[in-house]
Scaffold this motif. Structure first.
Motif, PDB file in Angstrom:
ATOM      1  N   PRO A  99      42.744  41.482  45.714  1.00 52.20           N
ATOM      2  CA  PRO A  99      41.886  41.027  44.611  1.00 52.20           C
ATOM      3  C   PRO A  99      41.585  42.156  43.631  1.00 52.20           C
ATOM      4  CG  PRO A  99      40.619  41.240  46.642  1.00 52.20           C
ATOM      5  CD  PRO A  99      42.055  41.413  47.025  1.00 52.20           C
ATOM      6  N   VAL A 100      41.550  41.796  42.360  1.00 57.94           N
ATOM      7  CA  VAL A 100      41.128  42.744  41.334  1.00 57.94           C
ATOM      8  C   VAL A 100      39.630  43.007  41.487  1.00 57.94           C
ATOM      9  CG1 VAL A 100      40.802  43.050  38.841  1.00 57.94           C
ATOM     10  CG2 VAL A 100      42.944  42.076  39.719  1.00 57.94           C
ATOM     11  N   GLY A 101      39.210  44.246  41.296  1.00 62.55           N
ATOM     12  CA  GLY A 101      37.785  44.569  41.313  1.00 62.55           C
ATOM     13  C   GLY A 101      37.211  44.887  42.674  1.00 62.55           C
ATOM     14  N   ILE A 117      49.581  43.858  38.228  1.00 68.77           N
ATOM     15  CA  ILE A 117      48.524  42.866  38.056  1.00 68.77           C
ATOM     16  C   ILE A 117      49.124  41.498  37.738  1.00 68.77           C
ATOM     17  CG2 ILE A 117      48.172  43.261  35.582  1.00 68.77           C
ATOM     18  CD1 ILE A 117      45.089  43.018  36.289  1.00 68.77           C
ATOM     19  N   GLY A 119      47.205  37.906  37.179  1.00 68.45           N
ATOM     20  CA  GLY A 119      45.984  37.116  37.188  1.00 68.45           C
ATOM     21  C   GLY A 119      44.844  37.896  37.801  1.00 68.45           C
ATOM     22  N   GLN A 120      44.259  37.343  38.856  1.00 69.90           N
ATOM     23  CA  GLN A 120      43.120  37.967  39.517  1.00 69.90           C
ATOM     24  C   GLN A 120      43.533  38.809  40.730  1.00 69.90           C
ATOM     25  OE1 GLN A 120      39.915  37.861  38.269  1.00 69.90           O
ATOM     26  NE2 GLN A 120      41.084  36.976  36.566  1.00 69.90           N
ATOM     27  N   HIS A 121      44.819  39.135  40.815  1.00 73.70           N
ATOM     28  CA  HIS A 121      45.295  39.913  41.961  1.00 73.70           C
ATOM     29  C   HIS A 121      46.269  40.994  41.514  1.00 73.70           C
ATOM     30  CE1 HIS A 121      44.024  36.103  43.875  1.00 73.70           C
ATOM     31  NE2 HIS A 121      43.653  36.897  44.870  1.00 73.70           N
ATOM     32  N   TYR A 122      46.318  42.059  42.317  1.00 71.99           N
ATOM     33  CA  TYR A 122      47.388  43.038  42.217  1.00 71.99           C
ATOM     34  C   TYR A 122      48.433  42.657  43.262  1.00 71.99           C
ATOM     35  CZ  TYR A 122      44.328  46.036  39.417  1.00 71.99           C
ATOM     36  OH  TYR A 122      43.515  46.541  38.432  1.00 71.99           O
TER      37      TYR A 122
END
Length: 313
Positions: A99-101, A117, A119-122
């Motif tokens: 997950p990002v963040g 990257i 979307g919301q994932h690496y």
């Protein structure tokens, strides 16, 4: 009295029988007969789209996308294990997502790429065949039977999946990565650019696994505590790295990690590490096993039988 046969007919029969012998077997010639994840659990990952759908995996992408090759499947939306299939439905690679963040900022800028990257994932991606063929022609049934979980291992290292690739050596004697120790049911770990005084922000998130001198799998290794509904991550304590490395980077002494071992063979339980304490011993070990020997013996027996048949006619 035996009937005389047309030599051309005999030749065609011979070639046909030899072809069937070489291709009609269930054990791949390279030994890659499985795709399993997690040490000591050895959970099977489906190697065909049909198997994936039977296990309630869901298709989440087409084959040809901007940054990847392969049809992505997930189980219940879990990004930990994302098998990639070619246009014919055969396993072509494996992807994972973070997950990002994350609270500790992992992955660092130095690791982007290989993390890309999405979307919301690496995403981190490994291919088991050359990505160029995945969405163009894929593998045939015959090729899948002969080569199982692919003949290669590529790590994607940039946005172009057909150009930005790191090819992993099949033979232990050829790799330039730093050799670690042999651990039962894992094999020998190899680490990229490992140094005692390195910064863990640059610790490469992939390690490779060798046993009997051949590549047997690889490891995702992440500097963060992660969770998965599909399979539990491994959470090695800092002191465990003494079992895997000759010299442990200082930064690992205070850093918790999440790892996941991935195996190409169905029998990692047989990786005992007995009498394999030095590189020379490891490279002297045989690279084939009983199953491969049985296939080769069958081929020789069939050829011998055909030869006798031809002599009789």
């Amino acid at each position: 009295m035996l009937l005389k046969m047309n030599p051309l007919y005999v030749c065609v029969v011979f070639i046909s029988l030899l072809h069937q012998c070489l291709t009609d077997h269930s054990y791949p010639l390279n030994g890659r007969d499985a795709l399993k994840v997690r040490f000591n659990e050895f959970k099977d990952v489906p190697r065909t789209r049909a198997e994936a759908e039977a296990q309630n995996f869901t298709k989440v992408s087409e084959c040809l996308t901007n940054h990847y090759r392969g049809i992505q499947y997930m189980k219940d939306g879990d990004v930990t294990v994302i098998p990639l299939y070619d246009i014919n439905g055969y396993i072509a690679g494996l992807q994972t997502g973070l997950p990002v963040g994350l609270e500790n900022g992992y992955p660092s800028e130095e690791l982007k790429p290989p993390f890309i990257i999405d979307g919301q994932h690496y995403k981190l991606t490994a291919y088991f065949v050359n990505p160029e063929i995945i969405c163009r022609r894929g593998r045939s049934t015959q090729q899948y039977r002969m080569h199982g979980t692919g003949n290669d291992l590529f790590i994607q290292t940039g946005p172009d999946p057909e150009v930005d690739l790191m090819e992993i050596d099949e033979h232990e004697s050829e790799t330039t990565w730093v050799k670690g120790l042999c651990f039962p049911k894992m094999g020998f770990h190899y680490f990229k650019d490992l140094e005692v005084n390195m910064r863990c922000e640059t610790f490469f998130p992939v390690a490779t696994l060798y046993y009997h001198g051949r590549l047997q799998g690889f490891v995702w290794s992440f500097g963060a505590i992660l969770n998965s509904s599909y399979v539990s991550y491994e959470y090695p304590e800092p002191e465990f790295f003494l079992e895997l490395m000759e010299e442990v980077p200082v930064c690992l002494n205070s850093l918790r990690r999440s790892t996941l071992h991935i195996y190409f063979r169905s029998n990692p339980e047989t990786f005992t590490c007995q009498e394999m304490t030095t590189p020379s011993n490891a490279r002297k070990c045989p690279v084939s096993d009983g199953n491969v020997s049985r296939v080769n013996t069958g081929i020789l027996a069939t050829i011998a039988g055909i030869y006798v048949f031809i002599k009789l006619i």
